[in-house]
Motif scaffolding. Structure first.
Motif, PDB file in Angstrom:
ATOM      1  N   SER A  84      -1.549 -13.260  21.678  1.00 14.34           N
ATOM      2  CA  SER A  84      -1.223 -12.608  22.960  1.00 14.34           C
ATOM      3  C   SER A  84      -0.418 -11.325  22.753  1.00 14.34           C
ATOM      4  CB  SER A  84      -0.451 -13.571  23.877  1.00 14.34           C
ATOM      5  OG  SER A  84      -1.212 -14.723  24.144  1.00 14.34           O
ATOM      6  N   LEU A  85      -0.907 -10.478  21.864  1.00 10.20           N
ATOM      7  CA  LEU A  85      -0.227  -9.229  21.559  1.00 10.20           C
ATOM      8  C   LEU A  85      -0.551  -8.156  22.590  1.00 10.20           C
ATOM      9  CD1 LEU A  85      -0.977  -9.052  17.723  1.00 10.20           C
ATOM     10  CD2 LEU A  85       1.094  -9.907  18.834  1.00 10.20           C
ATOM     11  N   GLU A  86       0.361  -7.214  22.723  1.00 12.15           N
ATOM     12  CA  GLU A  86       0.074  -6.037  23.539  1.00 12.15           C
ATOM     13  C   GLU A  86      -1.058  -5.304  22.832  1.00 12.15           C
ATOM     14  OE1 GLU A  86       3.569  -3.567  24.470  1.00 12.15           O
ATOM     15  OE2 GLU A  86       4.718  -5.181  23.530  1.00 12.15           O
ATOM     16  N   ALA A  87      -1.922  -4.665  23.598  1.00 11.79           N
ATOM     17  CA  ALA A  87      -3.056  -3.946  23.009  1.00 11.79           C
ATOM     18  C   ALA A  87      -2.584  -2.959  21.948  1.00 11.79           C
ATOM     19  CB  ALA A  87      -3.837  -3.230  24.095  1.00 11.79           C
ATOM     20  N   GLY A  88      -3.127  -3.103  20.749  1.00  7.29           N
ATOM     21  CA  GLY A  88      -2.827  -2.186  19.658  1.00  7.29           C
ATOM     22  C   GLY A  88      -1.498  -2.408  18.958  1.00  7.29           C
ATOM     23  N   LYS A  89      -0.722  -3.392  19.353  1.00  5.99           N
ATOM     24  CA  LYS A  89       0.587  -3.640  18.754  1.00  5.99           C
ATOM     25  C   LYS A  89       0.509  -4.799  17.768  1.00  5.99           C
ATOM     26  CE  LYS A  89       2.850  -0.683  21.293  1.00  5.99           C
ATOM     27  NZ  LYS A  89       3.564   0.447  20.735  1.00  5.99           N
ATOM     28  N   GLY A  90       1.173  -4.639  16.622  1.00  7.29           N
ATOM     29  CA  GLY A  90       1.224  -5.700  15.625  1.00  7.29           C
ATOM     30  C   GLY A  90      -0.038  -5.834  14.792  1.00  7.29           C
ATOM     31  N   VAL A  91      -0.956  -4.896  14.938  1.00  5.51           N
ATOM     32  CA  VAL A  91      -2.231  -4.961  14.206  1.00  5.51           C
ATOM     33  C   VAL A  91      -2.545  -3.635  13.502  1.00  5.51           C
ATOM     34  CG1 VAL A  91      -3.269  -6.808  15.583  1.00  5.51           C
ATOM     35  CG2 VAL A  91      -3.483  -4.429  16.336  1.00  5.51           C
ATOM     36  N   ALA A  92      -1.517  -2.850  13.218  1.00  9.70           N
ATOM     37  CA  ALA A  92      -1.728  -1.558  12.551  1.00  9.70           C
ATOM     38  C   ALA A  92      -2.424  -1.738  11.200  1.00  9.70           C
ATOM     39  CB  ALA A  92      -0.396  -0.832  12.378  1.00  9.70           C
ATOM     40  N   PHE A  93      -2.152  -2.852  10.543  1.00  9.13           N
ATOM     41  CA  PHE A  93      -2.773  -3.122   9.243  1.00  9.13           C
ATOM     42  C   PHE A  93      -4.290  -3.028   9.309  1.00  9.13           C
ATOM     43  CE2 PHE A  93      -4.613  -5.960   6.070  1.00  9.13           C
ATOM     44  CZ  PHE A  93      -3.976  -5.521   4.917  1.00  9.13           C
ATOM     45  N   TYR A  94      -4.864  -3.416  10.437  1.00  7.48           N
ATOM     46  CA  TYR A  94      -6.318  -3.452  10.579  1.00  7.48           C
ATOM     47  C   TYR A  94      -6.901  -2.163  11.140  1.00  7.48           C
ATOM     48  CZ  TYR A  94      -5.516  -8.398   9.824  1.00  7.48           C
ATOM     49  OH  TYR A  94      -5.136  -9.598   9.293  1.00  7.48           O
ATOM     50  N   LYS A  95      -6.076  -1.173  11.388  1.00  8.23           N
ATOM     51  CA  LYS A  95      -6.555   0.103  11.922  1.00  8.23           C
ATOM     52  C   LYS A  95      -6.700   1.118  10.798  1.00  8.23           C
ATOM     53  CE  LYS A  95      -4.164  -0.378  16.336  1.00  8.23           C
ATOM     54  NZ  LYS A  95      -3.100   0.234  17.161  1.00  8.23           N
ATOM     55  N   PHE A  96      -7.846   1.706  10.731  1.00 10.39           N
ATOM     56  CA  PHE A  96      -8.110   2.757   9.755  1.00 10.39           C
ATOM     57  C   PHE A  96      -8.522   3.999  10.554  1.00 10.39           C
ATOM     58  CE2 PHE A  96      -8.574  -1.162   7.471  1.00 10.39           C
ATOM     59  CZ  PHE A  96      -8.117  -0.897   6.196  1.00 10.39           C
ATOM     60  N   ASP A  97      -7.540   4.608  11.199  1.00  9.70           N
ATOM     61  CA  ASP A  97      -7.812   5.706  12.133  1.00  9.70           C
ATOM     62  C   ASP A  97      -8.508   6.905  11.496  1.00  9.70           C
ATOM     63  OD1 ASP A  97      -6.711   4.243  14.228  1.00  9.70           O
ATOM     64  OD2 ASP A  97      -4.704   5.068  13.892  1.00  9.70           O
ATOM     65  N   GLN A  98      -8.274   7.128  10.208  1.00 10.40           N
ATOM     66  CA  GLN A  98      -8.880   8.281   9.544  1.00 10.40           C
ATOM     67  C   GLN A  98     -10.323   8.018   9.118  1.00 10.40           C
ATOM     68  OE1 GLN A  98      -5.883   8.831   6.491  1.00 10.40           O
ATOM     69  NE2 GLN A  98      -5.071  10.594   7.607  1.00 10.40           N
ATOM     70  N   ILE A  99     -10.772   6.793   9.242  1.00  4.47           N
ATOM     71  CA  ILE A  99     -12.158   6.456   8.888  1.00  4.47           C
ATOM     72  C   ILE A  99     -12.903   6.189  10.185  1.00  4.47           C
ATOM     73  CG2 ILE A  99     -13.667   4.862   7.643  1.00  4.47           C
ATOM     74  CD1 ILE A  99     -11.305   4.328   5.746  1.00  4.47           C
ATOM     75  N   THR A 100     -13.755   7.110  10.557  1.00  2.00           N
ATOM     76  CA  THR A 100     -14.471   6.986  11.828  1.00  2.00           C
ATOM     77  C   THR A 100     -15.771   6.203  11.703  1.00  2.00           C
ATOM     78  OG1 THR A 100     -15.496   9.142  11.464  1.00  2.00           O
ATOM     79  CG2 THR A 100     -13.458   9.104  12.760  1.00  2.00           C
ATOM     80  N   ASP A 101     -16.311   6.124  10.498  1.00  2.00           N
ATOM     81  CA  ASP A 101     -17.573   5.418  10.272  1.00  2.00           C
ATOM     82  C   ASP A 101     -17.447   4.620   8.973  1.00  2.00           C
ATOM     83  OD1 ASP A 101     -20.172   4.595   9.619  1.00  2.00           O
ATOM     84  OD2 ASP A 101     -21.092   6.459  10.300  1.00  2.00           O
ATOM     85  N   ASN A 102     -17.199   3.317   9.097  1.00  2.00           N
ATOM     86  CA  ASN A 102     -16.996   2.474   7.915  1.00  2.00           C
ATOM     87  C   ASN A 102     -18.165   2.535   6.950  1.00  2.00           C
ATOM     88  OD1 ASN A 102     -14.665   1.728   9.209  1.00  2.00           O
ATOM     89  ND2 ASN A 102     -15.248  -0.407   9.502  1.00  2.00           N
TER      90      ASN A 102
END
Length: 108
Positions: A84-102
């Protein structure tokens, strides 16, 4: 050389620190201590990296980074929902903002 596989966009230290601050607060470094198993894991990775066979880290790098990159999107959603996390909070580990196309990143 193993260094050729070191892509700064895959590094997770800053993201982990952001998540730790979210869950434990700004003073997380004093509050949260690594387990014995985590210390042993870090020590082993450090030893291999500084030893005479650093290529042994290739499988670790592949599994760790690419698993996080591809599976991270699913894990981020699961963690957000189940904790029950706030959207986008506590999950930075799974964000790869600089990679737009895996897929394109992997094939390059």
């Amino acid at each position: 050389s193993v260094k050729a596989m070191d892509y700064p966009v895959l590094r997770r230290s800053q993201a982990l620190e952001e998540d730790m601050a979210y869950f434990y607060g700004a003073d997380w470094k004093r509050q949260a201590k690594p387990s014995v198993a985590t210390k042993a894991y870090v020590d082993h990775i450090t030893k291999v990296a500084s030893g005479d066979k650093p290529w042994l880290l290739v499988a670790h790098m592949y599994t760790r980074y690419l698993g996080d990159l591809f599976g991270g999107q699913m894990m981020m959603g699961m963690a957000t929902k189940s904790l029950s996390l706030e959207a986008g909070k506590g999950v930075a580990f799974y964000k790869f903002d600089q990679i737009t196309d895996n897929k394109a990143f992997i094939e390059d």
